[in-house]
Design a protein around this motif. Structure first.
Motif, PDB file in Angstrom:
ATOM      1  N   VAL A 269       0.781  -1.167   0.060  1.00 38.70           N
ATOM      2  CA  VAL A 269       0.161  -0.286   0.162  1.00 38.70           C
ATOM      3  C   VAL A 269       0.883   1.133  -0.155  1.00 38.70           C
ATOM      4  CG1 VAL A 269      -1.978  -1.223   1.173  1.00 38.70           C
ATOM      5  CG2 VAL A 269      -0.264  -0.020   2.554  1.00 38.70           C
ATOM      6  N   LEU A 270       1.941   1.106   0.615  1.00 34.47           N
ATOM      7  CA  LEU A 270       2.939   2.323   0.701  1.00 34.47           C
ATOM      8  C   LEU A 270       3.278   2.810  -0.888  1.00 34.47           C
ATOM      9  CD1 LEU A 270       4.118   4.773   2.449  1.00 34.47           C
ATOM     10  CD2 LEU A 270       6.006   2.862   2.689  1.00 34.47           C
ATOM     11  N   THR A 271       3.769   1.654  -1.594  1.00 38.18           N
ATOM     12  CA  THR A 271       4.161   1.880  -2.905  1.00 38.18           C
ATOM     13  C   THR A 271       3.088   2.378  -3.605  1.00 38.18           C
ATOM     14  OG1 THR A 271       5.969   0.001  -2.580  1.00 38.18           O
ATOM     15  CG2 THR A 271       5.523   0.843  -4.803  1.00 38.18           C
ATOM     16  N   GLY A 272       2.105   1.775  -3.492  1.00 37.72           N
ATOM     17  CA  GLY A 272       0.898   2.218  -4.198  1.00 37.72           C
ATOM     18  C   GLY A 272       0.336   3.753  -4.079  1.00 37.72           C
ATOM     19  N   THR A 273       0.710   4.195  -2.670  1.00 41.45           N
ATOM     20  CA  THR A 273       0.411   5.463  -2.101  1.00 41.45           C
ATOM     21  C   THR A 273       1.238   6.570  -2.909  1.00 41.45           C
ATOM     22  OG1 THR A 273      -0.431   4.659  -0.339  1.00 41.45           O
ATOM     23  CG2 THR A 273      -0.076   6.936  -0.296  1.00 41.45           C
ATOM     24  N   VAL A 274       2.577   6.157  -3.276  1.00 37.67           N
ATOM     25  CA  VAL A 274       3.275   7.074  -3.570  1.00 37.67           C
ATOM     26  C   VAL A 274       3.449   7.179  -5.048  1.00 37.67           C
ATOM     27  CG1 VAL A 274       5.926   7.381  -4.046  1.00 37.67           C
ATOM     28  CG2 VAL A 274       5.026   6.769  -1.780  1.00 37.67           C
ATOM     29  N   THR A 275       3.048   5.941  -5.761  1.00 34.95           N
ATOM     30  CA  THR A 275       3.000   6.212  -7.317  1.00 34.95           C
ATOM     31  C   THR A 275       1.444   6.032  -7.793  1.00 34.95           C
ATOM     32  OG1 THR A 275       2.796   3.503  -7.299  1.00 34.95           O
ATOM     33  CG2 THR A 275       5.064   4.696  -7.479  1.00 34.95           C
ATOM     34  N   ASN A 276       0.512   6.234  -6.959  1.00 33.95           N
ATOM     35  CA  ASN A 276      -0.670   6.451  -7.391  1.00 33.95           C
ATOM     36  C   ASN A 276      -1.714   6.950  -6.345  1.00 33.95           C
ATOM     37  OD1 ASN A 276      -3.162   6.489  -9.156  1.00 33.95           O
ATOM     38  ND2 ASN A 276      -3.553   4.538  -8.331  1.00 33.95           N
ATOM     39  N   PRO A 277      -1.113   7.983  -5.813  1.00 35.92           N
ATOM     40  CA  PRO A 277      -1.845   8.899  -4.295  1.00 35.92           C
ATOM     41  C   PRO A 277      -3.408   9.078  -4.459  1.00 35.92           C
ATOM     42  CG  PRO A 277      -0.287  10.356  -5.196  1.00 35.92           C
ATOM     43  CD  PRO A 277      -0.214   9.218  -6.020  1.00 35.92           C
ATOM     44  N   PHE A 278      -3.644   9.656  -5.811  1.00 37.88           N
ATOM     45  CA  PHE A 278      -4.887  10.235  -5.975  1.00 37.88           C
ATOM     46  C   PHE A 278      -5.747   9.682  -6.938  1.00 37.88           C
ATOM     47  CE2 PHE A 278      -1.835  13.543  -4.574  1.00 37.88           C
ATOM     48  CZ  PHE A 278      -2.446  13.409  -3.097  1.00 37.88           C
ATOM     49  N   LYS A 279      -5.580   8.509  -7.382  1.00 37.85           N
ATOM     50  CA  LYS A 279      -6.162   7.655  -8.479  1.00 37.85           C
ATOM     51  C   LYS A 279      -6.000   8.245  -9.808  1.00 37.85           C
ATOM     52  CE  LYS A 279     -10.449   7.875  -6.897  1.00 37.85           C
ATOM     53  NZ  LYS A 279     -11.962   7.311  -7.129  1.00 37.85           N
ATOM     54  N   ASN A 280      -4.793   9.020  -9.896  1.00 37.21           N
ATOM     55  CA  ASN A 280      -4.494   9.624 -11.536  1.00 37.21           C
ATOM     56  C   ASN A 280      -2.914   9.158 -11.686  1.00 37.21           C
ATOM     57  OD1 ASN A 280      -3.641  11.435  -9.910  1.00 37.21           O
ATOM     58  ND2 ASN A 280      -5.079  13.131 -10.552  1.00 37.21           N
ATOM     59  N   GLY A 281      -2.427   8.374 -10.881  1.00 38.49           N
ATOM     60  CA  GLY A 281      -0.850   8.038 -11.174  1.00 38.49           C
ATOM     61  C   GLY A 281      -0.805   6.758 -11.996  1.00 38.49           C
ATOM     62  N   TYR A 282       0.171   5.890 -11.605  1.00 40.89           N
ATOM     63  CA  TYR A 282       0.476   4.822 -12.313  1.00 40.89           C
ATOM     64  C   TYR A 282      -0.495   3.679 -11.973  1.00 40.89           C
ATOM     65  CZ  TYR A 282       4.786   6.377 -14.486  1.00 40.89           C
ATOM     66  OH  TYR A 282       5.607   6.992 -15.338  1.00 40.89           O
ATOM     67  N   PHE A 283      -1.297   3.004 -12.879  1.00 37.61           N
ATOM     68  CA  PHE A 283      -1.961   1.744 -12.595  1.00 37.61           C
ATOM     69  C   PHE A 283      -2.603   1.354 -13.718  1.00 37.61           C
ATOM     70  CE2 PHE A 283      -5.136   5.294 -12.321  1.00 37.61           C
ATOM     71  CZ  PHE A 283      -6.312   4.963 -13.011  1.00 37.61           C
ATOM     72  N   GLN A 284      -3.237   0.149 -13.739  1.00 36.59           N
ATOM     73  CA  GLN A 284      -3.743  -0.402 -14.793  1.00 36.59           C
ATOM     74  C   GLN A 284      -5.252  -1.015 -14.231  1.00 36.59           C
ATOM     75  OE1 GLN A 284      -3.648  -4.735 -16.455  1.00 36.59           O
ATOM     76  NE2 GLN A 284      -1.909  -3.802 -17.527  1.00 36.59           N
ATOM     77  N   GLY A 285      -6.198  -0.831 -15.276  1.00 39.14           N
ATOM     78  CA  GLY A 285      -7.767  -1.324 -14.926  1.00 39.14           C
ATOM     79  C   GLY A 285      -8.389  -0.139 -14.306  1.00 39.14           C
ATOM     80  N   PRO A 286      -9.549  -0.530 -13.549  1.00 40.73           N
ATOM     81  CA  PRO A 286     -10.399   0.460 -13.239  1.00 40.73           C
ATOM     82  C   PRO A 286      -9.650   1.290 -11.847  1.00 40.73           C
ATOM     83  CG  PRO A 286     -11.185  -1.519 -12.475  1.00 40.73           C
ATOM     84  CD  PRO A 286     -10.110  -1.559 -13.339  1.00 40.73           C
ATOM     85  N   ALA A 287     -10.112   2.569 -12.154  1.00 36.63           N
ATOM     86  CA  ALA A 287      -9.253   3.317 -10.949  1.00 36.63           C
ATOM     87  C   ALA A 287      -9.891   3.074  -9.599  1.00 36.63           C
ATOM     88  CB  ALA A 287      -9.611   4.875 -11.097  1.00 36.63           C
ATOM     89  N   GLU A 288     -11.025   2.424  -9.361  1.00 39.83           N
ATOM     90  CA  GLU A 288     -11.344   2.181  -8.011  1.00 39.83           C
ATOM     91  C   GLU A 288     -10.966   1.056  -7.555  1.00 39.83           C
ATOM     92  OE1 GLU A 288     -13.340   4.088  -6.137  1.00 39.83           O
ATOM     93  OE2 GLU A 288     -13.297   5.511  -7.660  1.00 39.83           O
ATOM     94  N   ALA A 289     -10.452   0.017  -8.357  1.00 41.94           N
ATOM     95  CA  ALA A 289      -9.709  -1.346  -7.990  1.00 41.94           C
ATOM     96  C   ALA A 289      -8.476  -1.640  -8.953  1.00 41.94           C
ATOM     97  CB  ALA A 289     -10.855  -2.543  -8.143  1.00 41.94           C
ATOM     98  N   PRO A 290      -7.586  -0.668  -8.945  1.00 42.58           N
ATOM     99  CA  PRO A 290      -6.478  -0.772  -9.855  1.00 42.58           C
ATOM    100  C   PRO A 290      -5.476  -1.993  -9.664  1.00 42.58           C
ATOM    101  CG  PRO A 290      -6.118   1.079  -8.379  1.00 42.58           C
ATOM    102  CD  PRO A 290      -7.494   0.370  -7.875  1.00 42.58           C
ATOM    103  N   MET A 291      -4.591  -2.063 -10.619  1.00 43.69           N
ATOM    104  CA  MET A 291      -3.394  -2.894 -10.480  1.00 43.69           C
ATOM    105  C   MET A 291      -2.336  -1.981 -10.354  1.00 43.69           C
ATOM    106  SD  MET A 291      -2.417  -6.387 -12.340  1.00 43.69           S
ATOM    107  CE  MET A 291      -2.453  -5.775 -14.078  1.00 43.69           C
ATOM    108  N   GLU A 292      -1.751  -1.894  -9.109  1.00 47.83           N
ATOM    109  CA  GLU A 292      -0.466  -1.156  -8.853  1.00 47.83           C
ATOM    110  C   GLU A 292       0.957  -1.506  -8.927  1.00 47.83           C
ATOM    111  OE1 GLU A 292      -2.995   2.442  -6.718  1.00 47.83           O
ATOM    112  OE2 GLU A 292      -2.359   0.715  -5.557  1.00 47.83           O
ATOM    113  N   ALA A 293       1.855  -0.768  -8.671  1.00 48.99           N
ATOM    114  CA  ALA A 293       3.089  -0.939  -8.421  1.00 48.99           C
ATOM    115  C   ALA A 293       3.651  -2.305  -8.146  1.00 48.99           C
ATOM    116  CB  ALA A 293       4.148   0.347  -7.874  1.00 48.99           C
ATOM    117  N   VAL A 294       3.003  -2.722  -6.769  1.00 53.77           N
ATOM    118  CA  VAL A 294       3.244  -4.059  -6.259  1.00 53.77           C
ATOM    119  C   VAL A 294       2.128  -4.934  -6.398  1.00 53.77           C
ATOM    120  CG1 VAL A 294       3.757  -5.063  -4.045  1.00 53.77           C
ATOM    121  CG2 VAL A 294       4.945  -3.089  -4.556  1.00 53.77           C
ATOM    122  N   SER A 295       0.907  -4.384  -6.307  1.00 53.89           N
ATOM    123  CA  SER A 295      -0.019  -5.116  -6.583  1.00 53.89           C
ATOM    124  C   SER A 295      -0.312  -6.014  -7.788  1.00 53.89           C
ATOM    125  CB  SER A 295      -1.696  -4.635  -6.368  1.00 53.89           C
ATOM    126  OG  SER A 295      -1.702  -3.520  -7.149  1.00 53.89           O
ATOM    127  N   ALA A 296       0.520  -5.438  -8.868  1.00 47.56           N
ATOM    128  CA  ALA A 296       0.542  -6.116 -10.010  1.00 47.56           C
ATOM    129  C   ALA A 296       1.638  -7.262 -10.137  1.00 47.56           C
ATOM    130  CB  ALA A 296       1.185  -5.054 -11.265  1.00 47.56           C
TER     131      ALA A 296
END
Length: 350
Positions: A269-296
């Motif tokens: 979650v910390l990596t996701g917070t830094v790279t996608n803090p406000f739902k408009n950073g780095y992710f794939q998929g829907p913004a409400e349930a994204p795949m992020e830096a580590v969850s990917a």
């Protein structure tokens, strides 16, 4: 309206990048059926030879069998391959520079448990440790466009041992607790709940991160101790998975399955917070349930990992504990792989 991102770890032991459920059938390539495979190949060859009258043809079949028997047996990891993961940058703000993390302890964590988590956060700026380290793992976040070098600094620590909001929390109560850390832009307020505190949807996400509403958005995150709440999902690979391949569980590096599991989820979650803090950073998929830096890269901790297998990690010779990162105060941690934007691939530390 607040922004919340869920870090889904359902079917944790058999996810790689995407939520994938794989139950491998009994096959000639599984370790448990190697002898069976050899037997069936021999039987097949002998049956063919028995019905062939031409001796030359029978000899050719025998040679073919010998050739097939000599082909190297592929590993299960080689059979489970997924296409590259690409996280899209949505042109939003990323956190960088000095990031203050305020900790809100909700429940009766022991002093030892708190020290493990504090040492983890201290490890982000501890450079005088052996490699691989927490600090070297974190450097991957510098490669994200729009971000840059960042240092994690512990700010406030607030103890809520008496659980004033009760022991069953909903998302709005998590945000309420997070607000106790203040509203400094660029900081992250982290709520940590103890093992006897239930949070809505705990077993489906293990941790979340989000941000407050309004122009002055402040990031926050939550992670809970899963020692007594679905550890097979939130504390794998230190606990047996609730379903899927039942590979041997790893020994927790700090001797606490729940807390070492929290470290994995905090890293996520910390990596996701830094790279996608406000739902408009780095992710794939829907913004409400994204795949992020580590969850990917869920379930990947070392090279050669595949669904149900954490990969090749380091082992402490004295304790048998598994880890892949050195930290502050001689701590050792097991950290998940992180998506590297330069290679578009999940990069484990070892």
């Amino acid at each position: 309206m607040r922004s919340t991102v869920c870090i889904v770890r359902e079917k944790l032991s058999f996810e790689v990048g995407r939520t994938v459920y794989i139950t491998p059938p009994i096959s000639p390539f599984s370790n448990n059926s190697k002898a069976q495979s050899s037997f069936h190949l021999k039987a097949l060859a002998l049956s063919i030879m028995a019905v062939i009258n031409n001796c030359a043809t029978a000899s050719a079949v025998a040679l073919l069998f010998c050739f097939l028997a000599g082909i190297p047996e592929p590993s299960f990891g080689e059979l489970v391959k997924e296409p590259p993961v690409v996280l899209e940058y949505h042109k939003g703000t990323l956190l960088k520079g000095s990031i203050t993390v305020n900790l809100i302890w909700y429940g009766k964590f022991t002093a030892t448990q708190r020290s493990i988590i504090v040492d983890f956060f201290e490890s982000f700026k501890t450079v005088d440790v052996p490699t691989p380290s927490v600090e070297s793992w974190w450097k991957t976040t510098e490669k994200y466009k729009g971000g840059g070098p960042s240092t994690i600094v512990i700010g406030k620590q607030i103890l809520e041992e008496n659980c004033p909001l009760g022991k069953t929390l909903k998302d709005d109560q998590i945000e309420q607790l997070a607000s106790k850390g203040g509203n400094t832009v660029g900081s992250v307020n982290v709520v940590l709940t103890d093992k006897d505190v239930s949070v809505d949807g705990f077993c489906k996400r293990c941790g979340t991160h989000g941000s407050t509403a309004g122009e002055k958005q402040v990031a926050y995150a939550w992670v809970g101790n899963s020692e007594t709440q679905c550890p097979g999902q939130c504390a794998w690979p230190f606990h047996k998975p609730i379903q899927g391949p039942q590979t041997p569980r790893l020994v927790a590096p700090n001797g606490d399955v729940g807390i070492d599991g929290m470290i994995i989820n905090l890293a996520t979650v910390l990596t996701g917070t830094v790279t996608n803090p406000f739902k408009n950073g780095y992710f794939q998929g829907p913004a409400e349930a994204p795949m992020e830096a580590v969850s990917a890269c869920t379930g990947m901790f070392g090279k050669g990992s595949y669904p149900g297998y954490a990969g090749q990690v380091l082992v402490d010779k004295s304790t048998g504990a598994s880890y892949n990162a050195h930290g502050a105060n001689k701590r050792k941690f097991l950290l998940p792989a992180m998506w590297d934007p330069e290679t578009s691939a999940c990069a484990p530390l070892v």
